[in-house]
Design a protein around this motif. Sequence first.
Motif, PDB file in Angstrom:
ATOM      1  N   PRO A 115     -57.818 -73.698 -76.271  1.00 59.92           N
ATOM      2  CA  PRO A 115     -57.620 -72.280 -76.046  1.00 59.92           C
ATOM      3  C   PRO A 115     -56.370 -72.030 -75.216  1.00 59.92           C
ATOM      4  CG  PRO A 115     -59.797 -72.963 -75.341  1.00 59.92           C
ATOM      5  CD  PRO A 115     -59.040 -74.174 -75.748  1.00 59.92           C
ATOM      6  N   ASP A 116     -55.824 -70.892 -75.420  1.00 53.86           N
ATOM      7  CA  ASP A 116     -54.676 -70.478 -74.635  1.00 53.86           C
ATOM      8  C   ASP A 116     -54.799 -68.986 -74.370  1.00 53.86           C
ATOM      9  OD1 ASP A 116     -53.927 -69.290 -77.050  1.00 53.86           O
ATOM     10  OD2 ASP A 116     -52.685 -70.986 -77.609  1.00 53.86           O
ATOM     11  N   SER A 117     -53.694 -68.313 -74.246  1.00 52.57           N
ATOM     12  CA  SER A 117     -53.750 -66.894 -73.910  1.00 52.57           C
ATOM     13  C   SER A 117     -53.990 -66.003 -75.125  1.00 52.57           C
ATOM     14  CB  SER A 117     -52.451 -66.482 -73.205  1.00 52.57           C
ATOM     15  OG  SER A 117     -51.355 -66.748 -74.054  1.00 52.57           O
ATOM     16  N   ASP A 118     -54.280 -66.592 -76.271  1.00 51.67           N
ATOM     17  CA  ASP A 118     -54.603 -65.838 -77.474  1.00 51.67           C
ATOM     18  C   ASP A 118     -55.769 -64.895 -77.183  1.00 51.67           C
ATOM     19  OD1 ASP A 118     -56.359 -65.566 -80.021  1.00 51.67           O
ATOM     20  OD2 ASP A 118     -54.415 -66.223 -80.797  1.00 51.67           O
ATOM     21  N   ALA A 119     -55.728 -63.694 -77.722  1.00 48.03           N
ATOM     22  CA  ALA A 119     -56.761 -62.678 -77.445  1.00 48.03           C
ATOM     23  C   ALA A 119     -58.156 -63.151 -77.858  1.00 48.03           C
ATOM     24  CB  ALA A 119     -56.408 -61.374 -78.152  1.00 48.03           C
ATOM     25  N   SER A 120     -58.261 -63.869 -78.973  1.00 47.24           N
ATOM     26  CA  SER A 120     -59.583 -64.324 -79.407  1.00 47.24           C
ATOM     27  C   SER A 120     -60.130 -65.389 -78.455  1.00 47.24           C
ATOM     28  CB  SER A 120     -59.531 -64.871 -80.835  1.00 47.24           C
ATOM     29  OG  SER A 120     -58.693 -66.001 -80.914  1.00 47.24           O
ATOM     30  N   HIS A 121     -59.246 -66.176 -77.867  1.00 47.11           N
ATOM     31  CA  HIS A 121     -59.679 -67.187 -76.903  1.00 47.11           C
ATOM     32  C   HIS A 121     -60.153 -66.514 -75.620  1.00 47.11           C
ATOM     33  CE1 HIS A 121     -56.664 -70.123 -78.991  1.00 47.11           C
ATOM     34  NE2 HIS A 121     -57.594 -69.668 -79.805  1.00 47.11           N
ATOM     35  N   GLU A 122     -59.436 -65.495 -75.221  1.00 47.38           N
ATOM     36  CA  GLU A 122     -59.838 -64.723 -74.031  1.00 47.38           C
ATOM     37  C   GLU A 122     -61.197 -64.072 -74.259  1.00 47.38           C
ATOM     38  OE1 GLU A 122     -59.023 -63.282 -70.125  1.00 47.38           O
ATOM     39  OE2 GLU A 122     -57.867 -64.686 -71.332  1.00 47.38           O
ATOM     40  N   THR A 123     -61.443 -63.625 -75.470  1.00 43.09           N
ATOM     41  CA  THR A 123     -62.737 -63.018 -75.806  1.00 43.09           C
ATOM     42  C   THR A 123     -63.865 -64.025 -75.623  1.00 43.09           C
ATOM     43  OG1 THR A 123     -61.708 -61.477 -77.356  1.00 43.09           O
ATOM     44  CG2 THR A 123     -64.060 -61.885 -77.641  1.00 43.09           C
ATOM     45  N   LEU A 124     -63.649 -65.266 -76.035  1.00 42.40           N
ATOM     46  CA  LEU A 124     -64.658 -66.311 -75.851  1.00 42.40           C
ATOM     47  C   LEU A 124     -64.964 -66.522 -74.375  1.00 42.40           C
ATOM     48  CD1 LEU A 124     -63.486 -68.969 -78.452  1.00 42.40           C
ATOM     49  CD2 LEU A 124     -65.584 -67.612 -78.552  1.00 42.40           C
ATOM     50  N   LEU A 125     -63.920 -66.599 -73.559  1.00 43.56           N
ATOM     51  CA  LEU A 125     -64.128 -66.785 -72.119  1.00 43.56           C
ATOM     52  C   LEU A 125     -64.880 -65.609 -71.516  1.00 43.56           C
ATOM     53  CD1 LEU A 125     -60.673 -68.297 -71.072  1.00 43.56           C
ATOM     54  CD2 LEU A 125     -62.848 -69.496 -71.387  1.00 43.56           C
ATOM     55  N   ARG A 126     -64.554 -64.419 -71.965  1.00 40.30           N
ATOM     56  CA  ARG A 126     -65.263 -63.231 -71.464  1.00 40.30           C
ATOM     57  C   ARG A 126     -66.753 -63.271 -71.841  1.00 40.30           C
ATOM     58  NH1 ARG A 126     -62.417 -58.920 -69.512  1.00 40.30           N
ATOM     59  NH2 ARG A 126     -60.165 -59.146 -69.566  1.00 40.30           N
ATOM     60  N   LYS A 127     -67.049 -63.729 -73.042  1.00 35.60           N
ATOM     61  CA  LYS A 127     -68.449 -63.835 -73.475  1.00 35.60           C
ATOM     62  C   LYS A 127     -69.203 -64.849 -72.610  1.00 35.60           C
ATOM     63  CE  LYS A 127     -67.922 -62.515 -78.309  1.00 35.60           C
ATOM     64  NZ  LYS A 127     -68.019 -62.978 -79.711  1.00 35.60           N
ATOM     65  N   ILE A 128     -68.565 -65.967 -72.327  1.00 37.44           N
ATOM     66  CA  ILE A 128     -69.187 -66.977 -71.463  1.00 37.44           C
ATOM     67  C   ILE A 128     -69.439 -66.380 -70.085  1.00 37.44           C
ATOM     68  CG2 ILE A 128     -68.814 -69.182 -70.278  1.00 37.44           C
ATOM     69  CD1 ILE A 128     -67.183 -70.027 -72.811  1.00 37.44           C
ATOM     70  N   TRP A 129     -68.432 -65.697 -69.540  1.00 46.98           N
ATOM     71  CA  TRP A 129     -68.552 -65.063 -68.218  1.00 46.98           C
ATOM     72  C   TRP A 129     -69.718 -64.075 -68.213  1.00 46.98           C
ATOM     73  CZ3 TRP A 129     -65.730 -65.719 -63.681  1.00 46.98           C
ATOM     74  CH2 TRP A 129     -65.951 -64.773 -62.685  1.00 46.98           C
ATOM     75  N   LYS A 130     -69.763 -63.232 -69.225  1.00 46.16           N
ATOM     76  CA  LYS A 130     -70.808 -62.200 -69.295  1.00 46.16           C
ATOM     77  C   LYS A 130     -72.205 -62.823 -69.388  1.00 46.16           C
ATOM     78  CE  LYS A 130     -72.209 -58.130 -71.886  1.00 46.16           C
ATOM     79  NZ  LYS A 130     -71.961 -57.271 -73.041  1.00 46.16           N
ATOM     80  N   LEU A 167     -73.168 -65.771 -68.214  1.00 44.66           N
ATOM     81  CA  LEU A 167     -73.570 -66.608 -67.085  1.00 44.66           C
ATOM     82  C   LEU A 167     -73.357 -65.979 -65.704  1.00 44.66           C
ATOM     83  CD1 LEU A 167     -72.273 -70.044 -68.399  1.00 44.66           C
ATOM     84  CD2 LEU A 167     -74.579 -69.086 -68.531  1.00 44.66           C
ATOM     85  N   ARG A 168     -72.784 -64.801 -65.656  1.00 42.33           N
ATOM     86  CA  ARG A 168     -72.573 -64.122 -64.371  1.00 42.33           C
ATOM     87  C   ARG A 168     -73.417 -62.855 -64.339  1.00 42.33           C
ATOM     88  NH1 ARG A 168     -70.904 -67.657 -61.064  1.00 42.33           N
ATOM     89  NH2 ARG A 168     -70.692 -65.922 -59.641  1.00 42.33           N
ATOM     90  N   ASP A 169     -73.538 -62.247 -63.171  1.00 38.78           N
ATOM     91  CA  ASP A 169     -74.257 -60.978 -63.054  1.00 38.78           C
ATOM     92  C   ASP A 169     -73.584 -59.926 -63.927  1.00 38.78           C
ATOM     93  OD1 ASP A 169     -76.092 -61.984 -61.243  1.00 38.78           O
ATOM     94  OD2 ASP A 169     -74.828 -61.484 -59.521  1.00 38.78           O
ATOM     95  N   ALA A 170     -74.387 -59.057 -64.514  1.00 37.20           N
ATOM     96  CA  ALA A 170     -73.881 -58.066 -65.460  1.00 37.20           C
ATOM     97  C   ALA A 170     -72.809 -57.158 -64.863  1.00 37.20           C
ATOM     98  CB  ALA A 170     -75.029 -57.226 -65.999  1.00 37.20           C
ATOM     99  N   ASP A 171     -72.926 -56.856 -63.589  1.00 39.25           N
ATOM    100  CA  ASP A 171     -71.971 -55.936 -62.971  1.00 39.25           C
ATOM    101  C   ASP A 171     -70.775 -56.643 -62.331  1.00 39.25           C
ATOM    102  OD1 ASP A 171     -73.538 -57.083 -61.018  1.00 39.25           O
ATOM    103  OD2 ASP A 171     -73.612 -55.295 -59.769  1.00 39.25           O
ATOM    104  N   GLU A 172     -70.715 -57.956 -62.456  1.00 38.11           N
ATOM    105  CA  GLU A 172     -69.621 -58.715 -61.857  1.00 38.11           C
ATOM    106  C   GLU A 172     -68.395 -58.678 -62.771  1.00 38.11           C
ATOM    107  OE1 GLU A 172     -68.905 -63.072 -59.816  1.00 38.11           O
ATOM    108  OE2 GLU A 172     -70.822 -62.592 -60.727  1.00 38.11           O
ATOM    109  N   PRO A 173     -67.254 -58.234 -62.264  1.00 37.59           N
ATOM    110  CA  PRO A 173     -66.064 -58.148 -63.116  1.00 37.59           C
ATOM    111  C   PRO A 173     -65.545 -59.529 -63.518  1.00 37.59           C
ATOM    112  CG  PRO A 173     -65.507 -57.579 -60.847  1.00 37.59           C
ATOM    113  CD  PRO A 173     -67.001 -57.766 -60.909  1.00 37.59           C
ATOM    114  N   TYR A 174     -65.032 -59.605 -64.733  1.00 36.12           N
ATOM    115  CA  TYR A 174     -64.470 -60.837 -65.282  1.00 36.12           C
ATOM    116  C   TYR A 174     -63.247 -61.264 -64.479  1.00 36.12           C
ATOM    117  CZ  TYR A 174     -61.834 -63.720 -68.592  1.00 36.12           C
ATOM    118  OH  TYR A 174     -61.114 -64.717 -69.180  1.00 36.12           O
ATOM    119  N   GLU A 175     -63.175 -62.555 -64.192  1.00 38.27           N
ATOM    120  CA  GLU A 175     -62.010 -63.127 -63.525  1.00 38.27           C
ATOM    121  C   GLU A 175     -61.534 -64.313 -64.351  1.00 38.27           C
ATOM    122  OE1 GLU A 175     -62.393 -63.816 -59.251  1.00 38.27           O
ATOM    123  OE2 GLU A 175     -64.219 -62.589 -59.320  1.00 38.27           O
ATOM    124  N   ARG A 176     -60.346 -64.223 -64.864  1.00 37.27           N
ATOM    125  CA  ARG A 176     -59.810 -65.289 -65.717  1.00 37.27           C
ATOM    126  C   ARG A 176     -59.641 -66.601 -64.953  1.00 37.27           C
ATOM    127  NH1 ARG A 176     -57.671 -68.812 -67.109  1.00 37.27           N
ATOM    128  NH2 ARG A 176     -56.069 -69.201 -68.585  1.00 37.27           N
TER     129      ARG A 176
END
Length: 89
Positions: A1-16, A18-27
């Motif tokens: 993965p790199d900075s490609d938008a689809s790769h970022e989407t995957l990381l955001r899904k993982i974050w969402k 495994l983290r609290d729902a109200d916790e903002p995403y941090e790359r």
Amino acid sequence: PDSDASHETLLRKIWKALRDADEPYERVSSKWKDMGFQGDDPLTDVRGGGLLAVECFCFFATTHTIGLYSMINVLKERTLEKCEWHYPV
């Protein structure tokens, strides 16, 4: 993965998943370590497995969240016992 938008989407899904729902995403954050990554930047941990590894981890995190939490907690307990950490990612 790199900075490609689809790769970022995957990381955001993982974050969402495994983290609290109200916790903002941090790359880049030490919180990635709590989710099984070795460092603060998840992209540095997936060089060997590449995009497929991230896609598989994302699928597991979003469909088997409780099981993944259990696995991570077992690894954390072993870390306390043996002073070493095994990263699932």
